[in-house]
Scaffold this motif. Sequence first.
Motif, PDB file in Angstrom:
ATOM      1  N   VAL A  33     -40.277  45.018  25.585  1.00 19.82           N
ATOM      2  CA  VAL A  33     -39.757  45.825  24.476  1.00 19.82           C
ATOM      3  C   VAL A  33     -38.289  46.186  24.723  1.00 19.82           C
ATOM      4  O   VAL A  33     -37.456  46.108  23.810  1.00 19.82           O
ATOM      5  CB  VAL A  33     -40.617  47.096  24.280  1.00 19.82           C
ATOM      6  N   LEU A  34     -37.941  46.555  25.958  1.00 16.51           N
ATOM      7  CA  LEU A  34     -36.552  46.902  26.254  1.00 16.51           C
ATOM      8  C   LEU A  34     -35.623  45.695  26.136  1.00 16.51           C
ATOM      9  O   LEU A  34     -34.489  45.821  25.666  1.00 16.51           O
ATOM     10  CB  LEU A  34     -36.457  47.511  27.651  1.00 16.51           C
ATOM     11  N   CYS A  35     -36.113  44.533  26.531  1.00 18.83           N
ATOM     12  CA  CYS A  35     -35.322  43.310  26.385  1.00 18.83           C
ATOM     13  C   CYS A  35     -35.033  43.039  24.913  1.00 18.83           C
ATOM     14  O   CYS A  35     -33.890  42.770  24.527  1.00 18.83           O
ATOM     15  CB  CYS A  35     -36.059  42.137  27.021  1.00 18.83           C
ATOM     16  N   ASP A  36     -36.045  43.132  24.085  1.00 18.55           N
ATOM     17  CA  ASP A  36     -35.859  42.933  22.637  1.00 18.55           C
ATOM     18  C   ASP A  36     -34.964  44.009  22.029  1.00 18.55           C
ATOM     19  O   ASP A  36     -34.128  43.713  21.172  1.00 18.55           O
ATOM     20  CB  ASP A  36     -37.203  42.941  21.922  1.00 18.55           C
ATOM     21  N   ALA A  37     -35.147  45.246  22.485  1.00 13.93           N
ATOM     22  CA  ALA A  37     -34.391  46.361  21.919  1.00 13.93           C
ATOM     23  C   ALA A  37     -32.892  46.224  22.183  1.00 13.93           C
ATOM     24  O   ALA A  37     -32.079  46.627  21.352  1.00 13.93           O
ATOM     25  CB  ALA A  37     -34.897  47.680  22.495  1.00 13.93           C
ATOM     26  N   PHE A  38     -32.507  45.669  23.308  1.00 12.55           N
ATOM     27  CA  PHE A  38     -31.089  45.495  23.603  1.00 12.55           C
ATOM     28  C   PHE A  38     -30.552  44.171  23.065  1.00 12.55           C
ATOM     29  O   PHE A  38     -29.361  44.067  22.751  1.00 12.55           O
ATOM     30  CB  PHE A  38     -30.833  45.582  25.109  1.00 12.55           C
ATOM     31  N   PHE A  39     -31.395  43.168  22.970  1.00 18.74           N
ATOM     32  CA  PHE A  39     -30.917  41.855  22.541  1.00 18.74           C
ATOM     33  C   PHE A  39     -30.574  41.813  21.059  1.00 18.74           C
ATOM     34  O   PHE A  39     -29.521  41.280  20.676  1.00 18.74           O
ATOM     35  CB  PHE A  39     -31.973  40.784  22.859  1.00 18.74           C
ATOM     36  N   LEU A  40     -31.415  42.371  20.215  1.00 17.01           N
ATOM     37  CA  LEU A  40     -31.192  42.282  18.770  1.00 17.01           C
ATOM     38  C   LEU A  40     -29.905  42.976  18.316  1.00 17.01           C
ATOM     39  O   LEU A  40     -29.094  42.360  17.624  1.00 17.01           O
ATOM     40  CB  LEU A  40     -32.411  42.813  18.019  1.00 17.01           C
ATOM     41  N   PRO A  41     -29.656  44.228  18.685  1.00 20.75           N
ATOM     42  CA  PRO A  41     -28.377  44.839  18.288  1.00 20.75           C
ATOM     43  C   PRO A  41     -27.170  44.141  18.914  1.00 20.75           C
ATOM     44  O   PRO A  41     -26.120  44.025  18.292  1.00 20.75           O
ATOM     45  CB  PRO A  41     -28.476  46.279  18.785  1.00 20.75           C
ATOM     46  N   GLY A  42     -27.326  43.651  20.150  1.00 13.05           N
ATOM     47  CA  GLY A  42     -26.232  42.931  20.790  1.00 13.05           C
ATOM     48  C   GLY A  42     -25.885  41.659  20.046  1.00 13.05           C
ATOM     49  O   GLY A  42     -24.704  41.339  19.833  1.00 13.05           O
ATOM     50  N   LEU A  43     -26.898  40.937  19.635  1.00 13.42           N
ATOM     51  CA  LEU A  43     -26.678  39.702  18.887  1.00 13.42           C
ATOM     52  C   LEU A  43     -26.041  39.987  17.527  1.00 13.42           C
ATOM     53  O   LEU A  43     -25.145  39.259  17.092  1.00 13.42           O
ATOM     54  CB  LEU A  43     -28.005  38.971  18.717  1.00 13.42           C
ATOM     55  N   ILE A  44     -26.475  41.049  16.883  1.00 15.07           N
ATOM     56  CA  ILE A  44     -25.875  41.434  15.604  1.00 15.07           C
ATOM     57  C   ILE A  44     -24.403  41.754  15.784  1.00 15.07           C
ATOM     58  O   ILE A  44     -23.549  41.325  14.991  1.00 15.07           O
ATOM     59  CB  ILE A  44     -26.636  42.622  14.982  1.00 15.07           C
ATOM     60  N   MET A  45     -24.055  42.494  16.838  1.00 16.63           N
ATOM     61  CA  MET A  45     -22.652  42.832  17.083  1.00 16.63           C
ATOM     62  C   MET A  45     -21.813  41.592  17.389  1.00 16.63           C
ATOM     63  O   MET A  45     -20.688  41.473  16.911  1.00 16.63           O
ATOM     64  CB  MET A  45     -22.541  43.828  18.231  1.00 16.63           C
ATOM     65  N   ILE A  46     -22.362  40.673  18.167  1.00 21.38           N
ATOM     66  CA  ILE A  46     -21.624  39.452  18.466  1.00 21.38           C
ATOM     67  C   ILE A  46     -21.386  38.651  17.191  1.00 21.38           C
ATOM     68  O   ILE A  46     -20.266  38.167  16.943  1.00 21.38           O
ATOM     69  CB  ILE A  46     -22.376  38.611  19.523  1.00 21.38           C
ATOM     70  N   PHE A  47     -22.394  38.518  16.358  1.00 14.47           N
ATOM     71  CA  PHE A  47     -22.229  37.764  15.114  1.00 14.47           C
ATOM     72  C   PHE A  47     -21.246  38.450  14.160  1.00 14.47           C
ATOM     73  O   PHE A  47     -20.472  37.773  13.483  1.00 14.47           O
ATOM     74  CB  PHE A  47     -23.570  37.516  14.441  1.00 14.47           C
ATOM     75  N   LEU A  48     -21.274  39.781  14.096  1.00 13.98           N
ATOM     76  CA  LEU A  48     -20.294  40.485  13.266  1.00 13.98           C
ATOM     77  C   LEU A  48     -18.877  40.268  13.793  1.00 13.98           C
ATOM     78  O   LEU A  48     -17.937  40.076  13.014  1.00 13.98           O
ATOM     79  CB  LEU A  48     -20.609  41.983  13.214  1.00 13.98           C
ATOM     80  N   GLY A  49     -18.726  40.297  15.107  1.00  7.06           N
ATOM     81  CA  GLY A  49     -17.417  40.046  15.705  1.00  7.06           C
ATOM     82  C   GLY A  49     -16.925  38.644  15.413  1.00  7.06           C
ATOM     83  O   GLY A  49     -15.754  38.438  15.077  1.00  7.06           O
ATOM     84  N   LEU A  50     -17.813  37.659  15.527  1.00  6.79           N
ATOM     85  CA  LEU A  50     -17.426  36.279  15.225  1.00  6.79           C
ATOM     86  C   LEU A  50     -17.106  36.102  13.744  1.00  6.79           C
ATOM     87  O   LEU A  50     -16.184  35.358  13.387  1.00  6.79           O
ATOM     88  CB  LEU A  50     -18.539  35.318  15.647  1.00  6.79           C
ATOM     89  N   LEU A  51     -17.838  36.792  12.893  1.00 11.55           N
ATOM     90  CA  LEU A  51     -17.554  36.736  11.460  1.00 11.55           C
ATOM     91  C   LEU A  51     -16.169  37.317  11.161  1.00 11.55           C
ATOM     92  O   LEU A  51     -15.422  36.770  10.344  1.00 11.55           O
ATOM     93  CB  LEU A  51     -18.631  37.479  10.684  1.00 11.55           C
ATOM     94  N   MET A  52     -15.817  38.407  11.824  1.00 10.90           N
ATOM     95  CA  MET A  52     -14.492  38.998  11.627  1.00 10.90           C
ATOM     96  C   MET A  52     -13.395  38.078  12.155  1.00 10.90           C
ATOM     97  O   MET A  52     -12.327  37.974  11.545  1.00 10.90           O
ATOM     98  CB  MET A  52     -14.415  40.366  12.311  1.00 10.90           C
ATOM     99  N   VAL A  53     -13.640  37.402  13.271  1.00 12.57           N
ATOM    100  CA  VAL A  53     -12.662  36.445  13.790  1.00 12.57           C
ATOM    101  C   VAL A  53     -12.476  35.305  12.800  1.00 12.57           C
ATOM    102  O   VAL A  53     -11.344  34.896  12.508  1.00 12.57           O
ATOM    103  CB  VAL A  53     -13.106  35.921  15.176  1.00 12.57           C
ATOM    104  N   MET A  54     -13.572  34.797  12.268  1.00 16.85           N
ATOM    105  CA  MET A  54     -13.482  33.725  11.267  1.00 16.85           C
ATOM    106  C   MET A  54     -12.720  34.191  10.033  1.00 16.85           C
ATOM    107  O   MET A  54     -11.899  33.447   9.486  1.00 16.85           O
ATOM    108  CB  MET A  54     -14.882  33.255  10.861  1.00 16.85           C
ATOM    109  N   ASN A  55     -12.968  35.405   9.601  1.00 18.37           N
ATOM    110  CA  ASN A  55     -12.276  35.936   8.437  1.00 18.37           C
ATOM    111  C   ASN A  55     -10.777  36.068   8.711  1.00 18.37           C
ATOM    112  O   ASN A  55      -9.959  35.748   7.848  1.00 18.37           O
ATOM    113  CB  ASN A  55     -12.869  37.292   8.047  1.00 18.37           C
ATOM    114  N   ASN A  56     -10.420  36.537   9.900  1.00 27.06           N
ATOM    115  CA  ASN A  56      -9.010  36.686  10.236  1.00 27.06           C
ATOM    116  C   ASN A  56      -8.308  35.346  10.377  1.00 27.06           C
ATOM    117  O   ASN A  56      -7.097  35.266  10.181  1.00 27.06           O
ATOM    118  CB  ASN A  56      -8.848  37.498  11.521  1.00 27.06           C
TER     119      ASN A  56
END
Length: 135
Positions: free
Chosen positions: A43-66
């Motif tokens: 449960v702890l592995c899933d709890a940290f992985f999902l928000p981390g992955l969302i943040m990485i994808f948002l960061g990559l999306l912002m880089v692509m936009n820039n």
Amino acid sequence: MTKALKTKIMCYVTSIVINAYLVFSYVRSHEIGTLPRIDQYHVLCDAFFLPGLIMIFLGLLMVMNNLGALDTMAFGFSYVMHMLAPGAFDKMDSYLDFIEKRRANRSSGYGFLLVIGSVMVAISVVFLVLYFSVS
């Protein structure tokens, strides 16, 4: 402290608070206290992985936009909006004018999303190693 440093610190703090809330919500919904040790690590592995992955994808999306990778889609969306409500918006710009305006208004400073996301995924990997060491 300078204004830029305060802004950067606020970005990191806000991101950490949002991720902590997501982790807490996930852990709380799975009632981690009643689970055996191996399931707690899962449960702890899933709890940290999902928000981390969302943040990485948002960061990559912002880089692509820039970098301008999403300019064509933004122009297409504005074109559709002009077609649906022709009198509600200003005169329709050409694609070249639209790109030049967007290029002038590029923003940066979204690296914190990648950093926080990577830290969250790293914490998730630690819990994954603990999960496999117990089983």
